[in-house]
Design an enzyme around this catalytic site. Structure first.
Site, PDB file in Angstrom:
ATOM      1  N   ASP A  14       0.861  -1.195   0.000  1.00  0.00           N
ATOM      2  CA  ASP A  14       0.000   0.000   0.000  1.00  0.00           C
ATOM      3  C   ASP A  14       0.895   1.242   0.000  1.00  0.00           C
ATOM      4  OD1 ASP A  14      -3.117   0.758   1.409  1.00  0.00           O
ATOM      5  OD2 ASP A  14      -1.573   2.242   1.100  1.00  0.00           O
ATOM      6  N   ASP A 109      -3.630   2.219  -5.380  1.00  0.00           N
ATOM      7  CA  ASP A 109      -2.363   2.236  -4.625  1.00  0.00           C
ATOM      8  C   ASP A 109      -2.141   0.995  -3.778  1.00  0.00           C
ATOM      9  OD1 ASP A 109      -3.926   2.697  -2.258  1.00  0.00           O
ATOM     10  OD2 ASP A 109      -2.304   3.914  -1.436  1.00  0.00           O
ATOM     11  N   GLU A 110      -2.902  -0.051  -4.025  1.00  0.00           N
ATOM     12  CA  GLU A 110      -2.907  -1.167  -3.075  1.00  0.00           C
ATOM     13  C   GLU A 110      -3.100  -2.492  -3.810  1.00  0.00           C
ATOM     14  OE1 GLU A 110      -5.844  -2.134   0.622  1.00  0.00           O
ATOM     15  OE2 GLU A 110      -6.200  -0.330  -0.516  1.00  0.00           O
TER      16      GLU A 110
END
Ligand code: DCP
Ligand code: MG
Length: 363
Positions: A14, A109-110
């Site tokens: 993340d 983002d993960e």
């Protein structure tokens, strides 16, 4: 042997303060400053995210800008630049695919990575995670945090523990003691409502949950009670699934002429909500998060989301939620609009505790 039956090495990655870090990377004068991305300093809109400098003042994602400004008067507000974040997202996905194709992105983002077998031929998840973090920094100039564990939920909890730039490894032998110490809220599938019900049963930690008789838990919570019990024993059967089926349904319209009449925009939203509702009914998957997308006449594009307490496929509820966002969280009316879109995400489905339990063989 089935991959579920052997010890897996799962990494959850993340990015740190994602949008804000991209802005600070590209504008060095912002580094070290409290920065909020999204909304505007005159108090309209909400903060999408903020730099760690701003978090010291208590500023958080989804907080109204007016409140953020009160907590941190020197907060610098920056507009979102989605195209840049999408580009970085592509870059980090390429890095993930350097180590494995078992990549399940959760958002820009993960992602989860199953590195039990990996293209680097490395034995330890720790080394793979170090490689991924270093390559992300090299490719994007940004930091990511990672958690390594034998299953998804523990990997995700771990990645959050030492942010920013963190790396937390929970090896198989440390997993049960680790889960024992967690507040139940950290266990996958436990939202505020379930946490409250567990609290009434005197269950506050992973250890409480593990020691609670499973049949009693099931009597109180239904089938998800059994699943929670399994999770408390470190048994999270969810696989890392690349290319999961679409996670949202949406409808968007580019207008023939720019409009600033809120009533007219709302009529479009109602039509779109009807389309989205039909699509959700067709796949039998209601969703929890309603997102309104607007493009202003100067091409600035924004999205505003609200997560409901229960999943819906109702056209009316989708429309009303989107209209509330339109009036409460955008500059529509003052600025004219060239594109409107409504979508619903967070669809209930294969990855939802109730449905997952139904899909599992009885132990
Ligand atoms: N985001 C958003 N609205 C929210 C939450 C997040 O628009 N309510 C966007 C902005 C974030 C990005 O998604 O930068 C990623 O969300 P995260 O929850 O991972 O938050 P950050 O990456 O910003 O911070 P952290 O370091 O806590 O992961
Ligand atoms: Mg993040």
């Amino acid at each position: 042997m089935d991959s579920i039956d052997r010890i897996r090495r799962i990494i959850h990655v993340d990015m740190d303060a994602f949008y804000a870090s991209v802005e600070q990377r590209d504008r060095p004068e912002l580094r070290g400053l409290p920065v909020a991305v999204g909304g505007s300093p005159d108090g309209r809109g909400v903060v999408a995210t903020c730099s760690y400098e701003a978090r010291k003042f208590g500023v958080r994602s989804a907080m109204p800008c007016s409140q953020a400004k009160r907590l941190c008067p020197e907060l610098v507000f920056i507009r979102t630049h989605m195209e840049k974040y999408k580009e970085v997202s592509q870059q980090i996905r390429s890095v993930f695919h350097e180590v494995t194709d078992l990549v399940e992105p959760l958002s820009l983002d993960e992602a989860y990575l199953d590195v039990t077998e990996n293209k680097l031929g490395l034995e330890f998840g720790r080394d793979v995670a170090k490689y991924v973090k270093a390559r992300i920094r090299e490719a994007t100039g940004l930091t990511a945090s990672a958690g390594v564990a034998p299953n998804k939920f523990v990997a995700k909890v771990a990645s959050d523990l030492r942010k920013p730039d963190g790396l937390v490894i929970i090896p198989p032998e440390r997993m049960l003691p680790f889960i024992a110490t967690l507040p139940v809220r950290k266990i996958w599938g436990v939202g505020p409502a379930t946490a409250k019900r567990l609290e009434l049963l005197g269950i506050r930690s992973g250890l409480d949950l593990r020691n609670f008789p499973v049949d009693k838990l099931q009597a109180h919570l239904g089938s998800s009670g059994r699943l929670l019990h399994r999770l408390a024993h470190g048994d999270d059967p969810r696989r890392v699934t690349p290319n999961r089926i679409a996670k949202s349904r949406g409808s968007e319209t580019t207008l023939n002429t720019d409009i600033s009449d809120l009533g007219a925009i709302e009529r479009i939203i109602f039509e779109q909500a009807t389309q989205v509702s039909k699509a959700l009914l067709a796949i039998q998957r209601p969703g929890k998060t309603v997102t309104l997308k607007l493009r202003y006449s100067d091409f600035e594009t924004i999205t505003r989301s609200r997560t409901l307490t229960a999943a819906t496929s109702s056209a009316r509820q989708i429309a009303e939620t989107a209209c509330a966002l339109l009036r409460g969280a955008t500059e529509a009316g003052d600025r004219s609009i060239r594109l409107v879109g409504v979508s619903v995400s967070g669809l209930l489905g294969a990855d939802d505790p109730e449905q997952l339990w139904l899909a599992l063989p009885l132990p």
